[in-house]
Design a protein around this motif. Sequence first.
Motif, PDB file in Angstrom:
ATOM      1  N   ASN A 132       0.816  -1.214   0.000  1.00  0.00           N
ATOM      2  CA  ASN A 132       0.000   0.000   0.000  1.00  0.00           C
ATOM      3  C   ASN A 132       0.853   1.269   0.000  1.00  0.00           C
ATOM      4  O   ASN A 132       0.495   2.263  -0.637  1.00  0.00           O
ATOM      5  CB  ASN A 132      -0.935   0.009   1.208  1.00  0.00           C
ATOM      6  N   THR A 133       1.959   1.266   0.723  1.00  0.00           N
ATOM      7  CA  THR A 133       2.815   2.449   0.782  1.00  0.00           C
ATOM      8  C   THR A 133       3.349   2.809  -0.595  1.00  0.00           C
ATOM      9  O   THR A 133       3.288   3.970  -1.024  1.00  0.00           O
ATOM     10  CB  THR A 133       3.993   2.226   1.751  1.00  0.00           C
ATOM     11  N   TYR A 134       3.850   1.814  -1.316  1.00  0.00           N
ATOM     12  CA  TYR A 134       4.364   2.078  -2.667  1.00  0.00           C
ATOM     13  C   TYR A 134       3.241   2.498  -3.602  1.00  0.00           C
ATOM     14  O   TYR A 134       3.383   3.437  -4.389  1.00  0.00           O
ATOM     15  CB  TYR A 134       5.069   0.837  -3.216  1.00  0.00           C
ATOM     16  N   THR A 135       2.091   1.817  -3.510  1.00  0.00           N
ATOM     17  CA  THR A 135       0.970   2.110  -4.403  1.00  0.00           C
ATOM     18  C   THR A 135       0.427   3.517  -4.181  1.00  0.00           C
ATOM     19  O   THR A 135       0.183   4.262  -5.132  1.00  0.00           O
ATOM     20  CB  THR A 135      -0.166   1.083  -4.189  1.00  0.00           C
ATOM     21  N   ILE A 136       0.228   3.907  -2.917  1.00  0.00           N
ATOM     22  CA  ILE A 136      -0.320   5.229  -2.613  1.00  0.00           C
ATOM     23  C   ILE A 136       0.628   6.324  -3.093  1.00  0.00           C
ATOM     24  O   ILE A 136       0.202   7.303  -3.716  1.00  0.00           O
ATOM     25  CB  ILE A 136      -0.569   5.373  -1.103  1.00  0.00           C
ATOM     26  N   THR A 137       1.920   6.182  -2.816  1.00  0.00           N
ATOM     27  CA  THR A 137       2.886   7.203  -3.223  1.00  0.00           C
ATOM     28  C   THR A 137       2.899   7.359  -4.737  1.00  0.00           C
ATOM     29  O   THR A 137       2.897   8.480  -5.262  1.00  0.00           O
ATOM     30  CB  THR A 137       4.297   6.847  -2.729  1.00  0.00           C
ATOM     31  N   SER A 138       2.875   6.248  -5.465  1.00  0.00           N
ATOM     32  CA  SER A 138       2.923   6.286  -6.924  1.00  0.00           C
ATOM     33  C   SER A 138       1.621   6.810  -7.525  1.00  0.00           C
ATOM     34  O   SER A 138       1.633   7.539  -8.518  1.00  0.00           O
ATOM     35  CB  SER A 138       3.206   4.886  -7.476  1.00  0.00           C
ATOM     36  N   LEU A 139       0.499   6.447  -6.928  1.00  0.00           N
ATOM     37  CA  LEU A 139      -0.810   6.816  -7.457  1.00  0.00           C
ATOM     38  C   LEU A 139      -0.955   8.333  -7.566  1.00  0.00           C
ATOM     39  O   LEU A 139      -1.594   8.836  -8.492  1.00  0.00           O
ATOM     40  CB  LEU A 139      -1.919   6.248  -6.572  1.00  0.00           C
ATOM     41  N   TYR A 140      -0.345   9.065  -6.649  1.00  0.00           N
ATOM     42  CA  TYR A 140      -0.478  10.514  -6.635  1.00  0.00           C
ATOM     43  C   TYR A 140       0.581  11.216  -7.481  1.00  0.00           C
ATOM     44  O   TYR A 140       0.793  12.418  -7.352  1.00  0.00           O
ATOM     45  CB  TYR A 140      -0.444  11.024  -5.193  1.00  0.00           C
ATOM     46  N   GLY A 141       1.256  10.459  -8.328  1.00  0.00           N
ATOM     47  CA  GLY A 141       2.165  11.066  -9.292  1.00  0.00           C
ATOM     48  C   GLY A 141       3.572  11.332  -8.816  1.00  0.00           C
ATOM     49  O   GLY A 141       4.334  12.037  -9.478  1.00  0.00           O
ATOM     50  N   ASN A 142       3.947  10.779  -7.667  1.00  0.00           N
ATOM     51  CA  ASN A 142       5.317  10.955  -7.188  1.00  0.00           C
ATOM     52  C   ASN A 142       6.274  10.070  -7.983  1.00  0.00           C
ATOM     53  O   ASN A 142       5.899   9.000  -8.460  1.00  0.00           O
ATOM     54  CB  ASN A 142       5.398  10.604  -5.699  1.00  0.00           C
ATOM     55  N   ALA A 143       7.511  10.519  -8.108  1.00  0.00           N
ATOM     56  CA  ALA A 143       8.516   9.765  -8.851  1.00  0.00           C
ATOM     57  C   ALA A 143       8.789   8.424  -8.180  1.00  0.00           C
ATOM     58  O   ALA A 143       8.597   8.268  -6.973  1.00  0.00           O
ATOM     59  CB  ALA A 143       9.810  10.571  -8.947  1.00  0.00           C
ATOM     60  N   ARG A 144       9.250   7.476  -8.986  1.00  0.00           N
ATOM     61  CA  ARG A 144       9.547   6.134  -8.473  1.00  0.00           C
ATOM     62  C   ARG A 144      10.563   6.190  -7.335  1.00  0.00           C
ATOM     63  O   ARG A 144      10.464   5.432  -6.369  1.00  0.00           O
ATOM     64  CB  ARG A 144      10.071   5.267  -9.611  1.00  0.00           C
ATOM     65  N   ARG A 145      11.520   7.111  -7.431  1.00  0.00           N
ATOM     66  CA  ARG A 145      12.532   7.242  -6.381  1.00  0.00           C
ATOM     67  C   ARG A 145      11.893   7.588  -5.035  1.00  0.00           C
ATOM     68  O   ARG A 145      12.285   7.059  -3.992  1.00  0.00           O
ATOM     69  CB  ARG A 145      13.551   8.322  -6.782  1.00  0.00           C
TER      70      ARG A 145
END
Length: 244
Positions: free
Chosen positions: A148-161
């Motif tokens: 969930n942490t990776y998915t939520i961060t990515s879902l909002y358009g944050n860079a993969r890093r």
Amino acid sequence: MAVFVALSAFLMTLAGGWTAQRVTDRRHLVLGLAGGLMLGVVGLDLLPEALSAAGEEVFGVPAALLLFVAGFLLAHLVERLLAARQAAHGGEEHDGRAPEVGLTAAAAMVGHSAMDGVAIGAAFQVGGGMGLAVALAVIAHDFADGFNTYTITSLYGNARRKAITMLFADAVAPVIGAASTLFFTIPEKALGCYLGLFGGVLLYLAAAEILPEAHHEHPARSTLLCTIAGAGFIWLVVGLAGSG
């Protein structure tokens, strides 16, 4: 012993995040599963623990439930304020979502994982059997936390890093939390109130963001099945921990 067990939670969190990264071609299934995991964690794990720990009522309503509603409203307010602020300053959104919201939500997940580590340490202070039972529940659902942490961060358009950075922070948090119990413990009522508040935030993200996005481009039956499977997985984890 508690810190050693927390290292297993560290590995499971990374495994969950790695899984979320590897299935980008099935993004709708990833989001559907994430939504189910989050729903299961809130309804079957966080809220029962919060109600049990917080105890007292405020005007006839359990304090944990009041904070649960407050957390839901707070998440909605923060999202709207950040989106309005970014639009006013000419910032870009990702599909109508402010990246800061994803980072804020991921930071809340990190805080929750730290509390998981504290729970492991506190349980081992009670006894080895209690510690192992709590550790089983934490280790099993830390896979969902990493996912969930990776998915939520990515879902909002944050860079993969940034997503990987938040994932690593979420993985390290239980170890730090467990180590902290060597020096202090958190009062049970305060922990219960925190869980209620965090549960409201998590439910908002699942119901208002994750699940609608999962069905937006791929309104498939398989997405719904992934959501049900995610909630069912948490039910299984909670059931196994309770029977242990």
